[in-house]
Design an enzyme around this catalytic site. Structure first.
Site, PDB file in Angstrom:
ATOM      1  N   GLY A 187       0.782  -1.230   0.000  1.00 59.29           N
ATOM      2  CA  GLY A 187       0.000   0.000   0.000  1.00 59.29           C
ATOM      3  C   GLY A 187       0.808   1.270   0.000  1.00 59.29           C
ATOM      4  N   GLU A 222       4.155  -6.796   0.761  1.00 63.25           N
ATOM      5  CA  GLU A 222       3.433  -7.008  -0.500  1.00 63.25           C
ATOM      6  C   GLU A 222       3.306  -5.742  -1.351  1.00 63.25           C
ATOM      7  OE1 GLU A 222       0.391 -10.510   1.080  1.00 63.25           O
ATOM      8  OE2 GLU A 222      -0.326  -8.462   0.759  1.00 63.25           O
ATOM      9  N   GLY A 274       2.985  -3.602  -4.650  1.00 59.23           N
ATOM     10  CA  GLY A 274       2.553  -3.843  -6.023  1.00 59.23           C
ATOM     11  C   GLY A 274       2.662  -2.574  -6.837  1.00 59.23           C
ATOM     12  N   ARG A 275       1.796  -1.612  -6.506  1.00 57.49           N
ATOM     13  CA  ARG A 275       1.795  -0.315  -7.195  1.00 57.49           C
ATOM     14  C   ARG A 275       3.176   0.331  -7.175  1.00 57.49           C
ATOM     15  NH1 ARG A 275      -2.672   3.343  -6.996  1.00 57.49           N
ATOM     16  NH2 ARG A 275      -3.462   2.057  -5.293  1.00 57.49           N
ATOM     17  N   ARG A 327      -9.306   4.591 -13.553  1.00 57.15           N
ATOM     18  CA  ARG A 327      -9.098   5.073 -12.183  1.00 57.15           C
ATOM     19  C   ARG A 327      -9.642   6.491 -11.952  1.00 57.15           C
ATOM     20  NH1 ARG A 327      -4.693   5.901 -10.078  1.00 57.15           N
ATOM     21  NH2 ARG A 327      -5.206   5.221  -7.962  1.00 57.15           N
ATOM     22  N   TYR A 333     -12.047   6.777  -8.955  1.00 57.85           N
ATOM     23  CA  TYR A 333     -11.509   7.438  -7.756  1.00 57.85           C
ATOM     24  C   TYR A 333     -11.191   8.920  -7.940  1.00 57.85           C
ATOM     25  CZ  TYR A 333     -10.253   2.473  -7.074  1.00 57.85           C
ATOM     26  OH  TYR A 333     -10.260   1.107  -6.992  1.00 57.85           O
ATOM     27  N   CYS A 378     -18.600   5.853 -25.123  1.00 57.06           N
ATOM     28  CA  CYS A 378     -19.891   6.533 -25.178  1.00 57.06           C
ATOM     29  C   CYS A 378     -20.419   6.740 -23.763  1.00 57.06           C
ATOM     30  CB  CYS A 378     -20.868   5.716 -26.023  1.00 57.06           C
ATOM     31  SG  CYS A 378     -22.368   6.622 -26.435  1.00 57.06           S
ATOM     32  N   GLU A 379     -19.681   7.526 -22.979  1.00 59.35           N
ATOM     33  CA  GLU A 379     -20.003   7.846 -21.582  1.00 59.35           C
ATOM     34  C   GLU A 379     -19.524   9.251 -21.279  1.00 59.35           C
ATOM     35  OE1 GLU A 379     -21.465   6.155 -19.079  1.00 59.35           O
ATOM     36  OE2 GLU A 379     -21.816   4.293 -20.195  1.00 59.35           O
ATOM     37  N   TYR A 408      -2.489  -0.975 -12.083  1.00 57.36           N
ATOM     38  CA  TYR A 408      -3.950  -0.878 -12.098  1.00 57.36           C
ATOM     39  C   TYR A 408      -4.493  -0.167 -13.338  1.00 57.36           C
ATOM     40  CZ  TYR A 408      -3.195  -2.361  -7.344  1.00 57.36           C
ATOM     41  OH  TYR A 408      -2.774  -3.059  -6.247  1.00 57.36           O
TER      42      TYR A 408
END
Length: 432
Positions: A249, A291, A293-294, A331, A335, A362-363, A391
């Site tokens: 994290g 752990e 990751g990012r 993302r 977020y 189309c959003e 991610y």
């Protein structure tokens, strides 16, 4: 100048990654395109493992959280660097197996592993299971018995820490779908439950408090709480838990205002809490797992787009449309995540134009950034969104039947494709 040290500007005024011209990459491999710098990834892997070796006298292992970015080549790199691998699904496990990753260094996570996934993992002698709930614990014991095996496990514990991050990526507080809560007595119940089974071996405790965290204090508090719980287990049940997984994290730099703590400093400060707490409790210092990751792949990656249209709405905003969007970068929609954006073919020029980067879906919500400053932009320019190594490809979708981009890895200033660009034929491969 940039959010990552693998980025620079060449004599043409173009953005480079790993020493390679991004405009040339866009021309050679087309867009949208994910680009990763292998040297940056390997450097960060070594920094983490060296920190564990330094601060825990070699009694620890870094597990790459493959959910950040998983593919066969990434698994090979992690294996070569001597790290372990954290997988959270049968698909991530299958990818690791196909890459030849050593199964004894694989830790299998997930809050709702299916029986099929557990059987698959047991059949391939996965080294460790991180158990999330009592149903899984009972199921794993039964399935391991059926294969005449014993599964090494850790219990995922919620230490009651609310990290300072987006609420969607907070995982350590009591109201989380993950793990066993300390406050309710659920965690101790799980320990008692685990000791009754013959085909699981309770080796460790695991916690993870969230993602994209810039503060050291929440990690320090979590380590102290977890060690105190392990001490309580020794006192009440008479067993000594040998391993402690402190999760990941750690935050990365997406924009200039982000101030992540150097990862080695995280490790040093947390290790001091571990040693002090163990000394106070007269508890043996456990084998430590982490752990990340990012923080291993995030800053090592960028996404390249081609500008397809510019729409000026006077006194409101300027939309710059690109040939990707929420299908390869969800993302911002999820977020409202901030990003640095650069016109790659004009990277040496000042960022003087305020724009909103719009995707092709189309959003109305298909935006990559709003009101962000970039260089003067024209149709046909190459746009680079920075710090997209984590991610992005792993969360990419086929919404609007859009094909997923290719991924190119740069090593020794030379590019190679590690994931092919999808074709329309790939989109209908499973259609009947």
């Amino acid at each position: 100048m940039f959010v990552s040290d693998c980025l620079s500007v060449n004599e043409k005024g173009h953005l480079t990654i790993g020493g390679y011209d991004t405009v040339s990459l866009a021309q050679e491999f087309s867009t949208p395109l994910f680009v990763m710098d292998e040297e940056k990834i390997r450097k960060t892997c070594r920094m983490y493992q060296n920190s564990l070796n330094t601060y825990y006298q070699g009694r620890g292992m870094v597990l790459y959280a493959s959910k950040a970015f998983s593919c066969k080549e990434m698994c090979r790199i992690i294996a070569e660097e001597g790290l372990g691998l954290d997988v959270v699904s049968g698909g991530e496990l299958y990818t690791a197996l196909q890459a030849g990753f050593p199964t004894e260094r694989i830790h299998f996570h997930g809050n709702n592993k299916t029986e099929e996934e557990l059987i698959f993992a047991l059949e391939h002698d996965v080294g460790h299971f991180v158990v999330d709930n009592l149903t899984e614990l009972e199921t794993l014991d039964r399935l391991a018995a059926g294969q005449n095996k014993t599964a090494n496990i850790s219990l995922r514990i919620k230490p009651g820490i609310e990290a300072h991050t987006h609420e969607a990526v907070m995982t350590g507080q009591i109201d989380s779908k993950f793990g066993f809560a300390l406050e309710t007595g659920e965690a101790m119940e799980a320990v008692n439950f685990a000791t009754r089974f013959r085909h699981v071996n309770l080796k460790g405790m695991h916690n993870h408090i969230g993602s994209q965290i810039f503060d050291i204090e929440p990690f320090q508090n979590a380590a102290k709480i977890m060690l105190e719980f392990m001490h309580q287990i020794r006192q009440e049940i008479g067993i000594v838990i040998e391993e402690l997984n402190l999760g990941g994290g750690f935050g990365i730099k997406y924009v200039e205002s982000d101030t992540p703590v150097p990862y080695g400093d995280y490790m040093k400060e947390i290790s001091q809490v571990v040693y002090d707490t163990c000394e106070k409790l007269k508890f043996p210092v456990p084998y430590i797992l982490m752990e990340p990751g990012r923080s291993i792949v995030g800053e090592a990656g960028i996404t390249l787009y081609r500008v397809g249209g510019i729409k000026e709405i006077p006194n409101i905003r300027t939309y710059v449309s690109v040939d990707g969007g929420m299908t390869d970068n969800p993302r911002y929609a999820l977020y409202q995540s901030p990003y640095s954006v650069v016109v790659a073919n004009k990277a040496s020029q000042p960022a003087a134009k305020k724009v909103t980067i719009a995707g092709k879906c189309c959003e109305s919500g298909d935006l990559i950034q709003e009101h962000t400053m970039i260089q003067e932009v024209e149709v046909g320019d190459t746009l680079a969104v920075l710090s997209t190594g984590a991610y992005h490809y792993s969360m990419a979708s086929h919404y609007n039947r859009i094909c997923k981009p290719a991924v190119v890895m740069i090593r020794d200033s030379e590019p190679r494709v590690i994931i092919k660009r999808e074709t329309y034929a790939d989109l209908i491969r499973n259609d009947l």
